[in-house]
Design an enzyme around this catalytic site. Structure first.
Site, short mmCIF file in Angstrom:
data_model
loop_
_atom_site.label_atom_id
_atom_site.label_comp_id
_atom_site.label_asym_id
_atom_site.label_seq_id
_atom_site.Cartn_x
_atom_site.Cartn_y
_atom_site.Cartn_z
N ALA A 168 -77.25 -6.21 -22.04
CA ALA A 168 -75.98 -5.25 -21.93
C ALA A 168 -75.04 -5.95 -22.94
O ALA A 168 -75.06 -6.93 -23.49
CB ALA A 168 -75.42 -5.47 -20.65
N GLY A 214 -76.78 -13.11 -27.65
CA GLY A 214 -76.49 -11.91 -27.09
C GLY A 214 -77.49 -11.55 -26.19
O GLY A 214 -78.74 -11.72 -26.28
N GLU A 215 -77.19 -10.62 -25.21
CA GLU A 215 -77.96 -9.95 -24.31
C GLU A 215 -79.28 -9.24 -24.67
O GLU A 215 -78.76 -8.41 -25.54
CB GLU A 215 -77.49 -9.20 -23.08
CG GLU A 215 -76.26 -10.07 -22.27
CD GLU A 215 -76.11 -9.46 -20.84
OE1 GLU A 215 -76.77 -8.80 -20.42
OE2 GLU A 215 -74.84 -9.80 -20.37
N GLY A 216 -80.22 -9.66 -24.45
CA GLY A 216 -81.62 -8.81 -25.03
C GLY A 216 -82.16 -9.55 -26.46
O GLY A 216 -83.28 -9.68 -26.39
#
Length: 658
Positions: A417, A563-565
């Site tokens: 996200a 970062g997310e992901g």
């Protein structure tokens, strides 16, 4: 609401069966709904009937409009015929319409023709229409002429309208059973009470164990909403900073995804599939038999067990088809304190254009990328973050995303996200579901310059505290927590986890949003957490606590902050390598494995300075070797002197003697 072209639905049911509530749920996502009331007002002194009508009115959202047709039964067909393609109509119900139709004060010249006109209007309407009607054909034949006339007329009307509608559902004790189209029913790994019917773009049903129930397909209000594009990032052949500066991207959007229909009734206690309980331990035991020098796979043996359990085989293969779902949904209010304005939108645009950390990593490992816009969330300290109807829509939308990925052959989902305020929302969810304190699970706020912003951190803590105080008397059910605290991105992520579990699709979590969704999914389907994998906790306190509650042990401790992901994608090549080794290495020779390039244990003979001649037979008297080539001596024979050791004689011509 339309499903694969079906835009008209007839909902049947008995008295107090829940047919009206179910019909209302089918249009809950529509921006505006015209509620067509067909029943007459009734006797003013009949308080019980007035209470029923009042209960119906109270359930309708404030944005709905109401239209009465009780004065003229023939007007209902005109309303349907005049409705436009962007309108949504809910007609409740045909029982009241037939009552007015049989009333002598409104009796048309030909009631059969009026029913036929209604059926034709349903068939030809351009609007999305849901009609509700009581099913009285299962009861005894009435003993009065008026009662028999009503049941006969209602039965004829139901038959005519059902033939004209694209889909027909029968609600029994609150449970919808889809009667039409029967040919579209499919077997899905979902419980009977959940009623999700999942179908892919190709129409090919997934492989389902025989023990799982077969469920019919049902329409969903979200089916007409197109899913976001799937990007296929490609790494540049020669990385060059100039290529990025002039706008060259690593990815280009592919064609828009087809709509995927998943008629869903998501509710607590769903029985979804579990991973194979035998394949995982067998795969880990098998690692001890492989020809691996040293201590073996160490902590990464867990990824082999996870892959084996989710793939259902003791010899799992690496995930070749990976899709990243990047959820973009901002939280307003104090939850977003310290977040640069517009930063989340910039990251989403960057990912869509194939640029940035996430797209570059996806290109390197050959993963597809899908940027998903989740509903924005209201300030949770002041009001519910999301409406109840929006929560239902977001859950079903997330389920559709996972369903489409499974139909496309994806073997692993990565959930991330990029919204503003997501950490505070996740902290609020943890506080509501695990009893955590906001300061203990909220990470530090770091500015774009790399400085720690303690003032913004305190504002986020206060927002979570005030939200929990506002909801202190609210239920802590899964959907209530999503509505009050979680918001749009957590709701969509929860739907993704549930849909992936139903399709036996593993999910790699990365970031607070995915872990918060895992906490919520426990109340809806406890099996979902067993399909989740956590590569790295990143040092985030909320992730560490949620992982501990869910029983997810991080495979690595790299404390990545990409970062997310992106954190998960950075670790994925290592996990793939482990699976490749586990699948390709042979069994150790001491356990019966192949042993190649073995020595033959034959002692080689010395080569000597010249060509070797055949050895003499045993007990033969050896000849003098002379200055010429040396022959191999037989066993147990004393060698003769080699002759003079000085320089060889030369003849007058200068040639070497001998």
């Amino acid at each position: 609401m339309s499903v694969d072209g079906w835009k008209t639905v007839l909902v049947l049911g008995g008295i107090r069966s829940g047919k009206s509530e179910f019909a209302e749920s089918l249009v809950a996502d529509a921006p505006t709904v015209r509620y067509v009331a067909t029943a007459a007002a009734g006797d003013p002194e009949d308080t019980e009937w007035a209470a029923r009508l009042a209960a119906h009115r109270e359930r309708r959202p404030g944005g709905w409009t109401t239209e009465e047709t009780a004065a003229d039964p023939r007007r209902l067909a005109d309303v349907l015929a005049a409705a436009g393609p962007n309108e949504t109509l809910l007609v409740d119900d045909l029982g009241g319409w037939v009552t007015v139709l049989l009333d002598p004060a409104h009796q048309p010249a030909d009631d059969v023709a009026t029913v036929a006109e209604l059926a034709a209007a349903v068939r030809d309407t351009e609007a999305r229409v849901v009609l509700v009607s009581p099913e009285v054909g299962l009861s005894l034949v009435p003993t009065t002429p008026l009662g028999r006339a009503f049941t006969d007329a209602l039965g004829a009307a139901n038959r005519a309208v059902a033939n004209a509608c694209d889909a027909v559902a029968l609600v029994v004790a609150g449970q919808p059973v889809w009667l039409k189209p029967a040919a579209a029913a499919r077997a899905v790994d979902v419980p009977a009470q959940a009623r999700p019917a999942v179908r892919g773009a190709t129409g090919t049903p997934p492989t389902v164990p025989e023990a799982q129930p077969s469920l019919p397909e049902s329409p969903t209000p979200e089916a007409h909403t197109p899913l976001p594009d799937v990007l296929t990032p490609e790494a540049p052949a020669v990385p060059a900073p100039a290529a990025q500066a002039d706008g060259t991207t690593w990815a280009a959007p592919t064609m828009a995804l087809p709509m995927v229909a998943t008629g869903l009734v998501i509710q607590p206690g769903m029985e979804l599939p579990m991973p194979d309980e035998y394949a995982g331990p067998q795969a880990v035991d098998r690692l001890g038999t492989l020809d691996v020098p040293g201590a073996g796979f160490g902590a990464l043996a867990r990824v082999v067990g996870f892959a084996a359990a989710t793939q259902g085989t003791p010899t799992p293969v690496p995930w070749s088809a990976v899709r990243v779902l990047l959820l973009h949904g901002d939280h307003t209010g104090g939850a977003a304190a310290g977040a640069p304005p517009g930063e989340s939108s910039r990251l989403a645009r960057q990912a869509r254009a194939g640029r940035g950390t996430l797209a570059r990593l996806a290109a390197e490992i050959g993963a597809s990328l899908q940027v998903v816009d989740a509903p924005s969330s209201a300030p949770m300290e002041q009001e519910p973050a999301l409406g109840a109807a929006a929560v239902e829509s977001a859950l079903r939308y997330g389920w559709r995303l996972a369903e489409e990925a499974a139909d496309a052959g994806v073997q692993l989902l990565v959930l991330g996200a990029c919204g503003a305020g997501t950490e505070a929302a996740a902290a609020a969810v943890l506080a509501a579901t695990a009893g955590a304190e906001a300061p203990a699970v909220l990470g530090r706020v770091v500015t774009a310059d790399g400085e720690i912003d303690d003032a913004a951190w305190m504002v986020r803590c206060a927002a979570v505290r005030d939200a929990l105080h506002r909801t202190r008397r609210s239920p802590r059910d899964a959907k209530d927590v999503l509505a009050e605290l979680g918001g749009g991105d957590v709701a969509v992520a929860t739907g993704v986890l549930l849909g992936a579990t139903a399709r036996r699709l593993p999910v790699m979590l990365d970031g607070p949003v995915g872990l918060a969704a895992g906490m919520i999914s426990r109340d809806l389907a406890g099996q979902a957490r067993h399909w989740c994998l956590l590569a790295d906790h990143g040092g985030h306190p909320a992730i560490r606590l949620a992982a501990d509650v869910l029983g997810l042990t991080p495979l690595l401790d790299l404390r990545l902050g990409l970062g997310e992901g992106a954190n998960a994608l950075a670790a994925l090549p290592l996990l793939r390598s482990v699976l490749s080794l586990a699948a390709g290495l042979p069994t150790h020779p001491r356990l019966g494995g192949p042993d190649v390039d073995e020595p033959d244990f034959t002692e080689p003979e010395p080569a000597g300075p010249g060509p070797t001649t055949t050895s003499e037979p045993d007990f033969a008297e050896p000849e003098p070797a002379g200055p010429g080539p040396t022959t191999t001596e037989p066993d147990f024979t004393e060698p003769e002197p080699a002759g003079p050791t000085g320089p060889p004689e030369r003849d007058p011509s200068g040639r070497r003697a001998g």
